[in-house]
Design a protein around this motif. Sequence first.
Motif, mmCIF file in Angstrom:
data_model
loop_
_atom_site.group_PDB
_atom_site.id
_atom_site.type_symbol
_atom_site.label_atom_id
_atom_site.label_comp_id
_atom_site.label_asym_id
_atom_site.label_seq_id
_atom_site.Cartn_x
_atom_site.Cartn_y
_atom_site.Cartn_z
ATOM 1 N N ILE A 1 30.477 28.867 44.663
ATOM 2 C CA ILE A 1 30.502 29.724 45.847
ATOM 3 C C ILE A 1 29.377 29.252 46.749
ATOM 4 N N ALA B 1 28.884 33.340 50.334
ATOM 5 C CA ALA B 1 28.272 34.519 49.722
ATOM 6 C C ALA B 1 27.696 35.445 50.782
ATOM 7 N N ASN C 1 28.890 39.317 51.427
ATOM 8 C CA ASN C 1 27.937 40.422 51.368
ATOM 9 C C ASN C 1 27.945 41.232 52.658
ATOM 10 N N LEU D 1 33.818 35.552 41.247
ATOM 11 C CA LEU D 1 33.062 36.535 42.022
ATOM 12 C C LEU D 1 32.217 37.417 41.109
ATOM 13 N N ALA E 1 29.213 35.640 39.732
ATOM 14 C CA ALA E 1 28.138 35.435 40.707
ATOM 15 C C ALA E 1 27.510 36.736 41.179
ATOM 16 N N ILE F 1 26.710 39.298 46.084
ATOM 17 C CA ILE F 1 27.169 38.037 45.504
ATOM 18 C C ILE F 1 26.162 36.941 45.805
ATOM 19 N N PRO G 1 25.003 32.828 45.685
ATOM 20 C CA PRO G 1 25.608 31.491 45.608
ATOM 21 C C PRO G 1 25.714 31.061 44.145
#
Length: 353
Positions: free
Chosen positions: A240, A245, A249, A269, A272, A279, A281
């Motif tokens: 990701i 990310a 968010n 998801l 992470a 979330i 990276p």
Amino acid sequence: MRVDDFDFDLPPERIALRPARPRDAARMLVVEGRAMRDAGVRDLPALLRAGDCLVFNDTRVIPAQLEGQRGVRRDGAASAPGAKIGATLHKRVDLRRWQAFVRNAKRLRVGETVDFGSGVEAVAEERLADGSFILAFAGDEPVELLLERAGTMPLPPYIAGKRGADDADRADYQTMFAREDGAVAAPTAALHFTPGLLDAIAAAGIATETLTLHVGAGTFLPVKADDTDDHVMHAEWGRIEPETAARLNAVRAAGGRIIAVGTTSLRLLESAARTDGTIAPFAGDTSIFITPGYRFRAVGGLMTNFHLPRSTLFMLVSALMGLDVMHAAYSHAIAEGYRFYSYGDSSLLLPER
């Protein structure tokens, strides 16, 4: 939990052998809380809210199914040739080596070469504890080019057992988002999408994002344990990007829901996600195993196809919606003639939050 809790009877005629045409003509069972209703994939823009975000997996399926014959040992020692060897690559180790499940593995020893035809050879470099092999491919060409010459699309066993892969599968078993080579199974929930459907989704104020999870053949392995606590998941590599990310968010901060398109997107998801639901990276392996009792952090919904009995994916959807809800939903889908598995129809799962 007992694996038996996730069993159900599926008539063989419910297994789809070809996708819907056009792709977005598939049916979709909507499960919201404990309520359910029949819809179609084309209804998706009206079923979500402006400000929500659909998250797709942009992995690309490679022709990772290989058929060959055992050859000589790398050290030149004698080795009886001729044994037929099948290999399904499922996880890249480095530029020239892949981990693979091997058919007729009892006839293959470490150090032996397998000739897959079309000038493609690999050495069985190591046998792992789970019975799979590390295959080291000969030559300097990228392995992806070798696979294009010698490999076939690795259709799921419940399709491949009924018909062989053909030229149509090269396109059918690939999503419109496929960009990053490395998967040996398609993120099949996204097979339903078309450019026209994406236009309608954008017009409804629904955002879209992509991540990468290279789906491995382990997704098709049966759960052999009697209890879910004893099952070990195979690792898969995912990424990701920091910018992705950050946008996800922002969606959550504005009150939108993150809707994963496929269990592959959902698992990455959740891998992470921080404890507060944001979330981070991500770049690396994940072997997350989601069963009832799991507390979802980031994902607010899931679009997914219908899954195998006793599978880790049916366990995942049961964790999201409740085991009794999913048994009821699958019973409804079977009774109403929904098409199951990779080329089948879809479901939209929206838990009460």
